[in-house]
Design a protein around this motif. Sequence first.
Motif, short mmCIF file in Angstrom:
data_model
loop_
_atom_site.label_atom_id
_atom_site.label_comp_id
_atom_site.label_asym_id
_atom_site.label_seq_id
_atom_site.Cartn_x
_atom_site.Cartn_y
_atom_site.Cartn_z
N GLY A 299 0.86 30.21 72.71
CA GLY A 299 1.89 29.18 72.58
C GLY A 299 2.63 28.92 73.87
O GLY A 299 3.11 27.81 74.11
N ALA A 300 2.74 29.93 74.71
CA ALA A 300 3.38 29.71 76.02
C ALA A 300 2.51 28.83 76.91
O ALA A 300 3.01 28.12 77.77
N LEU A 301 1.21 28.86 76.67
CA LEU A 301 0.28 28.06 77.47
C LEU A 301 0.02 26.69 76.86
O LEU A 301 -0.17 25.72 77.59
N VAL A 302 -0.03 26.61 75.54
CA VAL A 302 -0.37 25.38 74.84
C VAL A 302 0.87 24.77 74.23
O VAL A 302 1.56 25.42 73.45
N PRO A 303 1.18 23.52 74.56
CA PRO A 303 2.35 22.88 73.97
C PRO A 303 2.20 22.72 72.45
O PRO A 303 1.10 22.56 71.94
N GLY A 304 3.30 22.78 71.76
CA GLY A 304 3.29 22.56 70.32
C GLY A 304 3.16 23.82 69.49
O GLY A 304 3.29 23.78 68.28
N ILE A 305 2.91 24.96 70.14
CA ILE A 305 2.84 26.25 69.44
C ILE A 305 3.99 27.09 69.97
O ILE A 305 4.20 27.15 71.18
N PRO A 306 4.74 27.75 69.09
CA PRO A 306 5.84 28.57 69.59
C PRO A 306 5.32 29.66 70.52
O PRO A 306 4.30 30.28 70.23
N GLY A 307 6.00 29.90 71.59
CA GLY A 307 5.56 30.89 72.57
C GLY A 307 6.49 32.08 72.64
O GLY A 307 6.39 33.01 71.84
N ALA A 308 7.42 32.03 73.59
CA ALA A 308 8.32 33.15 73.82
C ALA A 308 9.18 33.45 72.60
O ALA A 308 9.51 34.61 72.34
N SER A 309 9.53 32.44 71.84
CA SER A 309 10.36 32.68 70.65
C SER A 309 9.59 33.48 69.60
O SER A 309 10.17 34.34 68.92
N LEU A 310 8.29 33.26 69.47
CA LEU A 310 7.47 34.02 68.54
C LEU A 310 7.39 35.49 68.96
O LEU A 310 7.43 36.40 68.12
N ILE A 311 7.29 35.72 70.24
CA ILE A 311 7.26 37.08 70.76
C ILE A 311 8.59 37.78 70.49
O ILE A 311 8.63 38.92 70.03
N LEU A 312 9.68 37.07 70.75
CA LEU A 312 11.02 37.63 70.51
C LEU A 312 11.21 37.99 69.04
O LEU A 312 11.69 39.09 68.72
N VAL A 313 10.83 37.11 68.14
CA VAL A 313 10.97 37.37 66.71
C VAL A 313 10.10 38.57 66.30
O VAL A 313 10.53 39.42 65.52
N SER A 314 8.89 38.66 66.83
CA SER A 314 8.01 39.78 66.50
C SER A 314 8.63 41.11 66.93
O SER A 314 8.58 42.10 66.19
N ILE A 315 9.20 41.14 68.11
CA ILE A 315 9.84 42.37 68.60
C ILE A 315 11.05 42.71 67.74
O ILE A 315 11.28 43.88 67.39
N PHE A 316 11.80 41.69 67.37
CA PHE A 316 12.96 41.92 66.51
C PHE A 316 12.54 42.49 65.15
O PHE A 316 13.16 43.41 64.63
N VAL A 317 11.47 41.95 64.58
CA VAL A 317 10.96 42.46 63.30
C VAL A 317 10.56 43.93 63.44
O VAL A 317 10.89 44.76 62.59
N TRP A 318 9.86 44.26 64.53
CA TRP A 318 9.48 45.65 64.74
C TRP A 318 10.72 46.54 64.86
O TRP A 318 10.77 47.63 64.29
N GLY A 319 11.70 46.06 65.60
CA GLY A 319 12.93 46.85 65.74
C GLY A 319 13.63 47.05 64.41
O GLY A 319 14.14 48.14 64.12
N ALA A 320 13.67 46.02 63.58
CA ALA A 320 14.33 46.12 62.28
C ALA A 320 13.60 47.10 61.37
O ALA A 320 14.24 47.82 60.59
N LEU A 321 12.28 47.16 61.47
CA LEU A 321 11.50 48.04 60.59
C LEU A 321 11.42 49.47 61.11
O LEU A 321 11.43 50.42 60.32
N ASP A 322 11.31 49.63 62.40
CA ASP A 322 11.10 50.96 62.97
C ASP A 322 12.38 51.57 63.52
O ASP A 322 12.39 52.72 63.94
N GLY A 323 13.44 50.81 63.55
CA GLY A 323 14.68 51.31 64.15
C GLY A 323 14.77 50.80 65.58
O GLY A 323 13.79 50.79 66.31
N PHE A 324 15.94 50.40 65.94
CA PHE A 324 16.14 49.83 67.27
C PHE A 324 16.28 50.96 68.28
O PHE A 324 17.38 51.32 68.71
#
Length: 177
Positions: free
Chosen positions: A18-43
Motif C-alpha cells: 500500500g505504501a507503493l501502490v496508491p489506493g491501498i492503505p500503507g503506513a496506517s495499516l502497519i501502525l494498526v497492526s502493531i497496535f493490535v499486537w501490542g493490545a493482545l501481547d501487552g505493550f
Amino acid sequence: MMILYWLLIVLMVVGIIGALVPGIPGASLILVSIFVWGALDGFTQGVWIALGTALAVLLLSLGIDFLAAYWGGKQAGASNWGQVGAFVGLTLGFFGFLPALPVGGPLVGVLFGPLLGAIIGEFLYHRELEFEPRLKLAAKAGVGIVVGTLVGRLIQGVLAIASVVVFIFTTWPPGVA
C-alpha cells in the motif's frame, strides 16, 4: 499467538504494498497492526519502539506524498494550477469519476487521475500560449508531477519496510518478553 503474529506480519506486508501502490492503505495499516499486537501481547518496550517508528513513518509518509509531487512538478515547471489539477485528478480517479476511465476501478483512476488533472490544470493556466506549446508544457508538467509522486512512493515503501523490520526485531520471538 504465533499464528496471529504471522497474520499481522502478512497484514503489514499488505501495508508495504500500500505504501507503493496508491489506493491501498500503507503506513496506517502497519501502525494498526502493531497496535493490535501490542493490545493482545501487552505493550512491551519493543512494541512501543515499533509503534513509535510506525507513527513516525506514517507522519513522514503524509509529508512525502505532498512534497514529492510538489518537487517533481516544480522541477518540470508546473504551476500551482498543475498541482491543484493533480490533486483533483487523484480525488476524482480514486472515486471512479474520470469519464475517460470507465473501467479499471480506483487503482487505474489513482494512477492516471493526477496525470490528467495536472495536464488539464497546466493547460488552463497557460492560456496565453498557442495550442501546441501549451499542450507540450502541460504534458511536461504533468509527467513531472507523476514522476515526483512515484519517487515519493518509493521512499514511502522503503520507510514502510523499515517500520516492519523494526517491529520484527523488537518483538521477535512472539510471546517472550
